[in-house]
Design a protein around this motif. Structure first.
Motif, PDB file in Angstrom:
ATOM      1  N   PHE A  88       0.830  -1.193   0.000  1.00 45.40           N
ATOM      2  CA  PHE A  88       0.000   0.000   0.000  1.00 45.40           C
ATOM      3  C   PHE A  88       0.864   1.243   0.000  1.00 45.40           C
ATOM      4  N   THR A  89       0.272   2.313  -0.451  1.00 43.87           N
ATOM      5  CA  THR A  89       0.889   3.636  -0.430  1.00 43.87           C
ATOM      6  C   THR A  89      -0.188   4.632  -0.023  1.00 43.87           C
ATOM      7  N   ILE A  90       0.168   5.563   0.837  1.00 45.85           N
ATOM      8  CA  ILE A  90      -0.750   6.636   1.208  1.00 45.85           C
ATOM      9  C   ILE A  90      -0.163   7.934   0.676  1.00 45.85           C
ATOM     10  N   LEU A  91      -0.959   8.624  -0.131  1.00 42.13           N
ATOM     11  CA  LEU A  91      -0.565   9.907  -0.703  1.00 42.13           C
ATOM     12  C   LEU A  91      -1.557  10.974  -0.267  1.00 42.13           C
ATOM     13  N   GLU A  92      -1.097  12.209  -0.208  1.00 37.81           N
ATOM     14  CA  GLU A  92      -1.970  13.340   0.105  1.00 37.81           C
ATOM     15  C   GLU A  92      -1.920  14.278  -1.088  1.00 37.81           C
ATOM     16  N   VAL A  93      -3.029  14.355  -1.806  1.00 39.35           N
ATOM     17  CA  VAL A  93      -3.093  15.134  -3.043  1.00 39.35           C
ATOM     18  C   VAL A  93      -4.372  15.977  -3.058  1.00 39.35           C
ATOM     19  N   PRO A  94      -4.412  17.017  -3.904  1.00 42.11           N
ATOM     20  CA  PRO A  94      -5.557  17.931  -3.889  1.00 42.11           C
ATOM     21  C   PRO A  94      -6.813  17.433  -4.601  1.00 42.11           C
ATOM     22  N   SER A  95      -6.716  16.340  -5.376  1.00 42.18           N
ATOM     23  CA  SER A  95      -7.922  15.914  -6.104  1.00 42.18           C
ATOM     24  C   SER A  95      -7.903  14.415  -6.365  1.00 42.18           C
ATOM     25  N   ARG A  96      -9.106  13.890  -6.599  1.00 41.41           N
ATOM     26  CA  ARG A  96      -9.229  12.473  -6.956  1.00 41.41           C
ATOM     27  C   ARG A  96      -8.531  12.193  -8.285  1.00 41.41           C
ATOM     28  N   ASP A  97      -8.612  13.123  -9.224  1.00 37.76           N
ATOM     29  CA  ASP A  97      -7.948  12.930 -10.514  1.00 37.76           C
ATOM     30  C   ASP A  97      -6.440  12.747 -10.340  1.00 37.76           C
TER      31      ASP A  97
END
Length: 125
Positions: A88-97
């Motif tokens: 698994f990887t957890i990322l923090e990004v501004p959008s689902r896209d």
């Protein structure tokens, strides 16, 4: 909508879980070194981009421990739940896209499909 806006109008980025079960990693002999290299390269790109939170693979050689509310514990997970394994990887990004785009990059590197899920926003976490 997975992007949250705070009271000052700032975007609060959502955290996404990108994962796969062990059985999905079907890599032909001789390609493992390339998979490891490519997967590490994508993770390094996510770190440089400032979106990487955490990631890794479940150590399947170590049995889970089920800890009860009273503090007692026993080896093994929930007997009724499917086994949790894989990576698994957890990322923090501004959008689902953007999360989908990173999941696609990870899928390409790992040579297997990735499941994408968003964490619910909790201002206390």
């Amino acid at each position: 909508m997975t992007t949250v806006i705070d009271s000052q109008g700032n975007i609060i980025m959502a955290k996404y879980l990108i994962s796969f079960p062990s059985a999905a990693m079907v890599v032909p002999d001789g390609e493992w070194d390339a998979v490891v290299h490519d997967a590490h390269a994508v993770i390094e790109e996510a770190k440089v981009a400032g979106v990487y939170v955490f990631g890794g693979g479940i150590d399947e050689s170590v049995a889970p421990v089920l800890v009860s509310a009273d503090g007692s514990f026993a080896e093994g997970g929930y007997p009724w739940a499917p086994q949790l394994n894989g990576g698994f990887t957890i990322l923090e990004v501004p959008s689902r896209d953007e999360a989908v785009a990173w999941a696609a990059r990870i899928a390409k590197a790992c040579r297997c499909a990735q499941e994408l899920r968003v964490f619910q926003y909790d201002p206390a976490s």
